[in-house]
Design an enzyme around this catalytic site. Structure first.
Site, PDB file in Angstrom:
ATOM      1  N   GLU A 172       0.813  -1.013  -0.073  1.00 32.37           N
ATOM      2  CA  GLU A 172      -0.195  -0.044   0.137  1.00 32.37           C
ATOM      3  C   GLU A 172       0.904   1.330   0.034  1.00 32.37           C
ATOM      4  OE1 GLU A 172      -3.068   0.096  -0.649  1.00 32.37           O
ATOM      5  OE2 GLU A 172      -3.679  -1.922  -0.386  1.00 32.37           O
TER       6      GLU A 172
ATOM      7  N   CYS B 138     -14.127   0.695 -14.098  1.00 30.81           N
ATOM      8  CA  CYS B 138     -14.711   1.941 -13.913  1.00 30.81           C
ATOM      9  C   CYS B 138     -13.542   3.122 -13.898  1.00 30.81           C
ATOM     10  CB  CYS B 138     -15.440   2.223 -12.722  1.00 30.81           C
ATOM     11  SG  CYS B 138     -16.468   3.783 -12.458  1.00 30.81           S
TER      12      CYS B 138
ATOM     13  N   CYS C 288     -18.574   0.456 -18.933  1.00 34.85           N
ATOM     14  CA  CYS C 288     -19.950   0.242 -18.408  1.00 34.85           C
ATOM     15  C   CYS C 288     -20.838  -0.895 -18.521  1.00 34.85           C
ATOM     16  CB  CYS C 288     -20.821   1.648 -18.453  1.00 34.85           C
ATOM     17  SG  CYS C 288     -20.031   3.080 -17.959  1.00 34.85           S
TER      18      CYS C 288
ATOM     19  N   CYS D 115     -19.850  -3.967 -16.431  1.00 35.18           N
ATOM     20  CA  CYS D 115     -19.214  -3.650 -14.869  1.00 35.18           C
ATOM     21  C   CYS D 115     -20.283  -4.256 -14.248  1.00 35.18           C
ATOM     22  CB  CYS D 115     -19.708  -2.029 -14.687  1.00 35.18           C
ATOM     23  SG  CYS D 115     -19.567  -1.476 -13.019  1.00 35.18           S
TER      24      CYS D 115
ATOM     25  N   CYS E  75     -25.808   1.696 -10.532  1.00 34.64           N
ATOM     26  CA  CYS E  75     -25.225   2.891 -10.642  1.00 34.64           C
ATOM     27  C   CYS E  75     -25.994   4.077 -10.919  1.00 34.64           C
ATOM     28  CB  CYS E  75     -23.944   3.027 -11.728  1.00 34.64           C
ATOM     29  SG  CYS E  75     -22.962   4.275 -12.280  1.00 34.64           S
TER      30      CYS E  75
END
Length: 425
Positions: A70, A226, A233, A236, A242
Site C-alpha cells: 500500500e 470504472c 459500463c 461492469c 449506478c
C-alpha cells in the site's frame, strides 16, 4: 472505532436520497455481485498472494505484506510497483528484517520509485514495531494511524481490513471514482462534503464477512472497469446500481441514443426530488454535460500549474582507468530527502547558458580552465514542481576536493551508479 464513526455521522453533508447506495436488500446484491466478479476477474498480484488468509495464517505477516504494497502503490502505478515489491520482499520478507536494515539500504532499494519519503517512513515504522510494539503490527485502523509514521486513514483501513478482517471501508483514487459514479456525487472530489460522503459510503458498503476482499474489489473495479476516461459500463458488475449510468441512459433515451444501454430501456432513477441546498448534487455552475455521460463524475478540482525551478547540474567525472562520478547527498528534510545527486545549484531561467555555467563553476570552486561539455536541458515533473536541469559534463584529471558547503559527497564508478540511492529524475 465508534468515536470516528460518530464524528463522521455528525459531519455528513445535507444530501438527496439518490446519493445513497439504496436499501439493505440492494446493498446485499451490490456486495454479492461485486465479490463474485472479483473472484473471477481479479489480477494476480504478488501482494495479494502474500496477504491471503488461505496461504498465510499469521496476520502479522499478512499485515506487513499489505503495508509494504500500500505504501508503494501510493501515487505509483501497479505495473511499476510489482518488480520493486518482489525485490523488497525477497530482501526483507518480514518486518524484523526491514527493521534491521540501514536507511541507506532502504533508499537504494527505493531509488526510482518516487515520493522517496515513503520508504523512510516505512523503515521507521518497522523499527517502531520491533523496538516499541513487541514485534506486532497494530491490528486496528485506529491503532495503525496512531502508532505508525506515515500511515494515514486509507493505508490503515486497507491493512486492518485485508490483514485483520476489520469491517471498515477504504477511499483511494479508484474508490472515489467508483463511489462518485454509483451515488452521482457532484461535489468536488477532495472537498469536505465529498470526503465525508465517500467515507460514509465506503464504511456502509463494505461486506461484513469479507471486508478485505470487498475493499480490494472496489479498487480493482476502479482500476480495470470504472476507469477515468474509458469506463466499460456494459461489463461492469455494478451497472444496475449506478446512478451515473442511470442518468446517462435516461439522457440518451431522451435523445434516441443507446451507446451505453445496449438497446435496453433505462432503469428507474429512484428518488428524483432534489433537496434544496444539497451539497452533493452537481452545482449550477457545473451542470450535467450530456456529452460526458458517466464522466460527469467525479468532479475534480482545477489543477494549479506547478512551480518551475531551474538548476545548473555538474556531472563531474574523474577520468582514468576506472572513471568515477561525484555525488553529493541532499539534506535530510524536504524534496528527495537524503538521496544522492549530481552537484547542482539553483539558477534563474532568464540567465544565458554561459551565466549558468559560471554560477556552477563558482559554486563548485572549479578551476577556470576545466574542460566541460554542455549536455542540454532535461525536465522532470514532480507533484507540485517542474524542475529544469541545465547539465554540463565536467572532465577532471584528479578527484575534485569538494567545498564543505556541498555537504556529504562520494565518488562512485559507472558500475556502482545504478545501485546508488539517486532519484529517477
Amino acid at each position: 472505532n465508534l468515536s470516528t464513526r460518530t464524528h463522521m455521522a455528525a459531519s455528513l453533508p445535507l444530501a438527496c436520497a439518490s446519493h445513497s447506495l439504496g436499501e439493505l436488500v440492494e446493498l446485499r446484491r451490490l456486495r454479492s455481485g461485486l465479490l463474485d466478479w472479483y473472484d473471477s476477474h481479479k489480477r494476480d498480484l504478488p501482494w495479494r498472494a502474500r496477504a491471503a488468509a488461505g496461504s498465510e495464517s499469521d496476520p502479522n505477516v499478512r499485515a506487513y505484506a499489505v503495508w509494504v504494497s500500500e505504501v508503494m502503490l501510493q501515487q505509483t502505478q501497479v505495473a511499476t510497483v510489482i518488480d520493486y515489491y518482489n525485490q523488497w520482499m525477497q530482501k526483507w520478507p518480514a518486518v524484523d528484517d526491514l527493521a534491521n536494515a540501514t536507511l541507506e539500504e532502504v533508499r537504494e532499494m527505493w531509488a526510482g520509485l518516487g515520493y522517496y519519503s515513503r520508504g523512510q517512513r516505512l523503515w521507521e515504522g518497522a523499527k517502531k514495531v520491533i523496538g516499541e510494539l513487541g514485534g506486532n503490527i497494530p491490528s486496528s485502523s485506529e491503532a495503525l494511524m496512531r502508532e505508525l509514521p506515515g500511515v494515514g486513514r486509507y493505508t490503515a483501513s486497507a491493512i486492518a481490513s485485508i490483514a485483520f478482517g476489520e469491517r471498515c471501508g477504504v477511499v483511494d483514487g479508484n474508490v472515489v471514482r467508483v463511489l462518485a459514479r454509483l451515488s452521482a456525487m457532484g461535489a468536488e472530489a477532495g472537498s469536505q462534503p465529498a470526503t465525508a460522503h465517500l467515507w460514509s459510503l465506503a464504511n456502509t458498503a463494505v461486506d461484513p464477512g469479507r471486508p478485505g476482499d470487498f475493499n480490494q474489489a472496489v479498487m480493482e473495479l476502479g482500476a480495470t472497469i470504472c476507469t477515468p476516461r474509458t469506463p466499460l459500463c456494459p461489463t461492469c458488475p455494478l451497472r444496475d446500481h449506478c446512478q451515473a449510468r442511470r442518468k446517462t441512459l435516461a439522457d440518451q433515451q431522451k435523445h434516441s441514443l443507446d451507446r451505453y444501454s445496449e438497446g435496453r430501456p433505462p432503469e428507474p432513477l429512484g428518488n428524483e426530488e432534489a433537496i434544496e441546498g444539497c451539497t452533493l448534487c452537481l452545482p449550477p455552475e457545473h451542470p450535467w454535460n450530456p456529452s460526458l455521460g458517466v464522466l460527469n463524475y467525479p468532479r475534480k478540482a482545477k489543477k494549479q500549474a506547478p512551480k518551475s525551478e531551474h538548476f545548473a547540474v555538474a556531472i563531474v567525472e574523474c577520468e582514468g582507468k576506472s572513471p568515477q562520478l561525484l555525488l553529493r547527498r541532499r539534506p535530510d528534510t524536504g524534496l528527495l530527502a537524503g538521496l544522492w545527486e549530481f552537484p547542482c545549484t539553483e539558477v534563474q531561467p532568464s540567465w544565458s547558458e554561459s551565466r549558468m555555467w559560471l554560477e556552477l563553476q563558482m559554486y563548485l570552486k572549479l578551476p577556470t580552465d576545466v574542460g566541460c561539455k554542455n549536455l542540454g536541458t532535461v525536465s522532470h515533473q514532480f507533484s507540485h514542481r517542474l524542475h529544469h536541469y541545465h547539465t554540463w559534463l565536467v572532465a577532471m584529471d584528479n578527484h575534485l576536493e569538494p567545498h564543505p558547503s556541498l555537504g556529504p559527497v562520494r565518488w562512485v564508478s559507472h558500475q556502482e551508479l545504478p545501485g546508488t540511492a539517486i532519484p529517477a529524475a
